[in-house]
Structure formats: structure tokens, C-alpha cells
Enzyme design. Sequence first.
Site, mmCIF file in Angstrom:
data_model
loop_
_atom_site.group_PDB
_atom_site.id
_atom_site.type_symbol
_atom_site.label_atom_id
_atom_site.label_comp_id
_atom_site.label_asym_id
_atom_site.label_seq_id
_atom_site.Cartn_x
_atom_site.Cartn_y
_atom_site.Cartn_z
ATOM 1 N N HIS A 58 0.830 -1.206 0.000
ATOM 2 C CA HIS A 58 0.000 0.000 0.000
ATOM 3 C C HIS A 58 0.868 1.261 0.000
ATOM 4 C CE1 HIS A 58 1.109 0.538 4.202
ATOM 5 N NE2 HIS A 58 0.819 -0.742 4.398
ATOM 6 N N ASP A 68 3.924 -4.608 3.507
ATOM 7 C CA ASP A 68 5.368 -4.706 3.284
ATOM 8 C C ASP A 68 5.923 -6.086 3.611
ATOM 9 O OD1 ASP A 68 4.909 -4.336 6.001
ATOM 10 O OD2 ASP A 68 6.254 -2.623 6.218
#
Length: 413
Positions: A35, A315
Site C-alpha cells: 500500500h 510490506d
Amino acid sequence: MMISIFSLLASTAILVFANGQSNVKLEFVQAMWRHGERASQVDQYPIYEKDWIYGGGGLGELTAIGMGEMNELGWLIRKRYVTKLKFLTPKYASREVYFRSTNFNRTIISAQSLLYGLFPPSLYDVKNVDYPYSPLTWFPGFTFVPVHVDGPDQCAASQNCPCTRYDLLQGQMLTLPEVLPKYTQVVLLNRRVGGYYNMTSGLDSFTTYPDTWKCQRAYFNRTMYAKLPWYNEELYYQAQVTYAPVKGFLEGNFENPAVTSSGLDVGLEIKKVRSGVIINEVFNRANEKLNCAELGQNCTSYLNKLKFYGYSIHDNNVYGVLVALGIPQIANTLDGWPAYAAGIFMEFHRNTSTNERFFKVLYREGDDTPISDVTSQLPICNGATLCPLGALQTLAETLKPLPDITTLCKTPL
């Protein structure tokens, strides 16, 4: 005469190579991205939830900058797969693309922002066909693209399903010579920083500050320097690099063989429960798609017309796949994990004459960087720029959670 013969042979070789390459067709793309930029996930003096007004406000929410980062990534995807390769149609076609997201606002809105770049309002969109013609209440050409949200039992993308085995593996990590010194450095730094915050308990497990600082300094750097007299860039840098190897261990990335004295391969077992599901999901879907492509019009699978499958994730998820592929170093960040708006693109190709199957891996480091081919860097590809699909199959089989992820996660070491 000798020169002429060599010239003829070279020309023939080039022609054969070109003809061979011309038969290799891109059939399918699977992508996963982190994101965009977000707010801090926790309150930490001197910045609190009330201060995070960006992107709707709140802790952990995507900011306007993050939306822009994802929109840029969408434009890059469009540039490659719509404009350059003519692979996707210029406007949204429901049977060509499918998008998934973890159940977080920041990943859902990141996917929506990306899709606004991938399929922007354009002259390709037809009024009253692709969007309602209502000039005063609907932006001309704007169309919605669905984003499917993972449920609590879908572990492929989120890695958030409960896994007792993973907890046990983290305990075993501490017995490894490579790991304990790095964890010790983290604990010592935690105690130091916790003291700065006047903490009297829980210092050893105070692990949120490196990520929180990263978010705070992007929006409140002056406030941090004004309110935290001990804070400086050197300390920020130290926190990121001290945590980097430990964050790598958590996804199975070790520099040395991670085998315990009892013979347990901790690195392999961590990868099975962290990235094994998504690697197998990606391979199985690609294999089915290529089977479908071989059948042509006789294929009745939903994959028949599907060309692009995307995951909007986090991540550690993207990093886990990089570790599984053997290229964690290309994340190229201080803390080791991928930057905002970083992404992996796996392209699946088929030789239409021989039905040989190949794949390529491309990577985008983060905001303001291009999508680059990194296939030749994969250890399983041995320097090839077009990697045999069998290499990915072998990797998937090696990392497959058996008999399934739920059962494996409940299985003791």
C-alpha cells in the site's frame, strides 16, 4: 570467404532466435504491491490519533500522498500492459482483471487509487454503457472497478491467520548463532529508547518506535525535534538498520544456514508458513491459466479470459515473496522491507509452437521508480531472462505447507 560464412551463420542464428522469441506470448500477469504511505499505527508522544487528519483521519490510514503514490503505480501498469504491450484493453473489462485486498482501509483504498490510474476516465469509456450519463452528478468516463476483500481464513496474502507453529519457530530462531546477537542489539536499543520515553516496564518488547518514527517524521518532523530533545537523524537511522536483519529473520531470510542443533531448518519452515501459501497460489493459478491457453476456445475455466490478477497487501507480505524468490536485497530500503507502493510483477509466457512455459519477475522499488526486470537475479533462474516455469514449480513444491496451512500451523515442531 571465411568472413562471409561466419556472417551467414550469425545472420541465421539471429533469425532463428528472433523467430523463436516471436512465438513466446505473454498469457498472464500476477502482481502484488505494498500500500501507499500511511499514518502511524499507534499513538506515540508527541503525535496522537487526533493529529492524523490525512486521508479521512485515524491511525494506520492511507494518506493523500499514499493515494497519489498508488495512482502513479496504476499509471505505470497501464503504460506497460495497455500502451506498450497491448496486453490489457484500454478500459475496464470485468473478465480480464481481478483484484484482491487484505481487510484494511489502507490496502483497499490503495487498490482503488491504483485502479484509478490503471483505468482512468477516458474517451474509451462509453456513456450509458460504462458509466451513467449524468454530467452534473457523475464525472464523465469514471467507472468503478471491484476490489475483493480477503476473509479471515484467506492466508495467502495477509499472513494474518493464527499460526502456533510460526510462534514456535520464532523461539527456535533465538538458538541460531546468527540471530541472537542481532536480537540483543534490538533489545539494547529498545531499552535505550524506552528510557527516553520514561517507560518503566515493557522496554524489551517496545518495538513500535522505528515504524512510528518513519510515519511521524514525514508529517511532523518539526514537532518531533521540538518535543523530543534526544531525537535526531542518527538515532532514526540506527533504529531502522538495527531492526532490518531481525525483520528479515521473521520472513525466513538468513545469511547463513538456519539449522538448529536438532536438525530443524528454521529458514525453510518459516518460509513454508509465511510465503508458501501465496507462492503456491500464484504458481497453481498460472499453471491452470497456461493449460487453458493451450486448450484455446475449448477452455471453459474462468481463467480463459483473465489476464491480470492483483494483490493489494503489506510490506512484510511482499518481502516474504522476495525472500522466497531469493532476491530480498532488491527491496533496497534502510529497514529491509519494501517501500510504500513497491510491487512484484510475475509475467507468465508460453511458446505457442512448442507449448514451453516461462515466467519473468519484475520489481518496482517504490515511489518515483520504474518497473524493472529482475528475472536474471533469481537464483532459481540461473541468469536466464526468460525462466522455465519448472523452476517456479520446484520452488512451490519446496515451500508448500503440507497437508495444508491450517493443519501445518497447528503442528508442533
